[in-house]
Design a protein around this motif. Sequence first.
Motif, mmCIF file in Angstrom:
data_model
loop_
_atom_site.group_PDB
_atom_site.id
_atom_site.type_symbol
_atom_site.label_atom_id
_atom_site.label_comp_id
_atom_site.label_asym_id
_atom_site.label_seq_id
_atom_site.Cartn_x
_atom_site.Cartn_y
_atom_site.Cartn_z
ATOM 1 N N ALA A 1 -6.839 2.882 6.604
ATOM 2 C CA ALA A 1 -6.232 3.967 7.378
ATOM 3 C C ALA A 1 -6.774 3.940 8.797
ATOM 4 O O ALA A 1 -7.900 3.489 9.044
ATOM 5 C CB ALA A 1 -6.536 5.307 6.733
ATOM 6 N N PRO B 1 -9.039 -1.947 2.160
ATOM 7 C CA PRO B 1 -8.330 -0.695 1.872
ATOM 8 C C PRO B 1 -9.235 0.528 1.758
ATOM 9 O O PRO B 1 -8.755 1.654 1.935
ATOM 10 C CB PRO B 1 -7.633 -0.988 0.536
ATOM 11 N N HIS C 1 0.803 -1.225 0.000
ATOM 12 C CA HIS C 1 0.000 0.000 0.000
ATOM 13 C C HIS C 1 0.835 1.273 0.000
ATOM 14 O O HIS C 1 0.255 2.369 -0.084
ATOM 15 C CB HIS C 1 -0.953 -0.011 1.205
ATOM 16 N N ARG D 1 0.039 13.149 9.383
ATOM 17 C CA ARG D 1 -0.502 12.137 8.473
ATOM 18 C C ARG D 1 0.692 11.328 7.984
ATOM 19 O O ARG D 1 1.704 11.897 7.577
ATOM 20 C CB ARG D 1 -1.250 12.770 7.296
ATOM 21 N N GLY E 1 -4.868 -2.796 4.975
ATOM 22 C CA GLY E 1 -4.660 -1.653 4.096
ATOM 23 C C GLY E 1 -5.574 -0.490 4.388
ATOM 24 O O GLY E 1 -5.683 0.441 3.579
ATOM 25 N N GLU F 1 2.292 4.409 -0.605
ATOM 26 C CA GLU F 1 2.046 5.828 -0.388
ATOM 27 C C GLU F 1 0.605 6.133 0.023
ATOM 28 O O GLU F 1 0.227 7.310 0.105
ATOM 29 C CB GLU F 1 2.409 6.617 -1.655
ATOM 30 N N ARG F 2 -0.195 5.121 0.268
ATOM 31 C CA ARG F 2 -1.533 5.375 0.784
ATOM 32 C C ARG F 2 -1.439 5.746 2.264
ATOM 33 O O ARG F 2 -0.538 5.325 2.984
ATOM 34 C CB ARG F 2 -2.430 4.150 0.602
ATOM 35 N N THR F 3 -2.403 6.522 2.738
ATOM 36 C CA THR F 3 -2.383 6.984 4.126
ATOM 37 C C THR F 3 -2.651 5.829 5.080
ATOM 38 O O THR F 3 -3.618 5.077 4.908
ATOM 39 C CB THR F 3 -3.436 8.085 4.344
ATOM 40 N N THR G 1 2.042 7.802 5.729
ATOM 41 C CA THR G 1 1.737 6.715 4.799
ATOM 42 C C THR G 1 2.212 5.383 5.367
ATOM 43 O O THR G 1 2.957 5.328 6.351
ATOM 44 C CB THR G 1 2.418 6.951 3.453
#
Length: 556
Positions: A255, A225, A38, A50, A253, A40-42, A52
């Motif tokens: 946040a 995700p 995953h 925040r 996945g 660069e996803r937060t 990643t």
Amino acid sequence: MAGGFVPWPGPEATRYRSAGHWRGAPLGHLLREAAAQHGERTALIDARTRLTFAGLDTRADRTAAGLAESGIRPGDRVLVQLPNRVEFAVLLFALFRLGALPVLALPGHRESELKHLAELSEAVAFVTTDELEGHDHRPVIRALLEVCPSLRHTVVIGDPDGVEEAIAYGSLDREPVRLPDPDPSGPAVLLLSGGSTGLPKLIPRTHDDYAYNARRMAELCRLGPADVYLAVLPAAHNLPLACPGLLGALMSGAATVFAENASPPEVFPLIERERVTVTALVPPLAALWSRAVEWVGCDLAGLRLVQVGGARLPEPTARILPDALGCTLQQVFGMAEGLLCATRLDDPPETVATTQGRPVSSDDEIRIVAGDDTAVPDGETGELLTRGPYTIRGYYRAPEHNARAFTADGFYRSGDLVRRTPGGDLVVEGRVKEQINRAGEKVSPEEVEHHLLAHPAVAQAVVIGVPDDVLGERVCACLLLAPDTTPDAAPDAGQPAGAPDAAALGEFLRDRGVAAFKRPQQVETVEAWPLTGVGKIDRRALTVIAADHARARVPH
């Protein structure tokens, strides 16, 4: 029992591995896999930061290197007391990768509890913040260091000024180093018991079993995700940490949003802004949120699932919550020691409203027994005994207690009174031993009574839980005063002049380092104890008296 840890017997460990429950990967690897997938996803959000998945992975490596350079070694115990912030997750995974064991204290703990945890675990380090719950926390840190010689390292997030030889958290940032993987079958983290017989015991959860715990709950919650999980309960609790919580979200996945305040005017805008889809509450918060939607104007349309656990959810709240919050309700009944039961997302509304669900693993074993350990029929109430692939076989460094808390064949005596419905769901009916459940925080009457007896005005003390519309139960101290404390005439307030009230007892217990949630909200004095037929103090009678007095004092 090596080093105070009780492992699963070999044949059962083999069976759990063969079933795929235990996958032989340290918890630190789970983040590595999530970062690879995953990137660069937060992954994490709090009021300041925040981060990643890749960023969390890197920070965990760099912090692990800093901890190693400062002298923390694999197997060391590290007392951790942090609020719901990104740093909690970074430090947790740094310790997983280093092979040191985090001992997860709660933000509300003070000197008394922290001293006990540090001594029991022989912690070599303490990681906390300069400010906690709106107060300067450094006096607590200094007091703890004075009485706990095992603590050789102190890490402070924020300003460490005034804490001798403390390490600023930022200084732990180092170039990553190669670290050997910890044994997945060994302990990864030490959680805290509810403390029904005194101060908390330590619960050793392994990499294998805790990963399964989080993964299985993530599956039942259909976490993926596209989800955003809100950690609004203290993240050191089992429910927001791994049921599925932070760990389950990272593995899926999803946040995770950390909130330090659970009040609707503060948290509802956060849910709207971050498009939160899943969260976990205790019953008092569930009731409050269900009412607050009428006066806090926020869009909660993204919220699809609310879990409620930590105590039995009153049926009226269970019936109104789904419509009030526009989401599915999942009742969760479990324990940091292991067993989890949950209603399923497609269960009939009546099952969700009236039961606490059924075991989440096909290999959870359940016995419901009478006082002599004989099985009771379905529909009748008995004590819940359990064993399985994520239920511990012993508390950490507690051989004498383990002999009482576990059967000879490894079943954990939960202390919960339950009955099983024809559909296989459990309904929680109470506790075998006295324990106060104040807004999901477990309070041991014995522990608070011990502190109250040190008060010069108190000759005897009995601590009870009194039903409370907001807290579920509030802590009430019933006192028999020392002879020279009670005057001839009582004041209008209904208590003898000179008797300590809740505020005075609160200050006294605070000075003794007792957590705020354990301090009495109600105080009653007696001239003589009500007794049962066998001459014991009648706690039930005291509860009725205290509840009646509380109602009489409320203006109508």
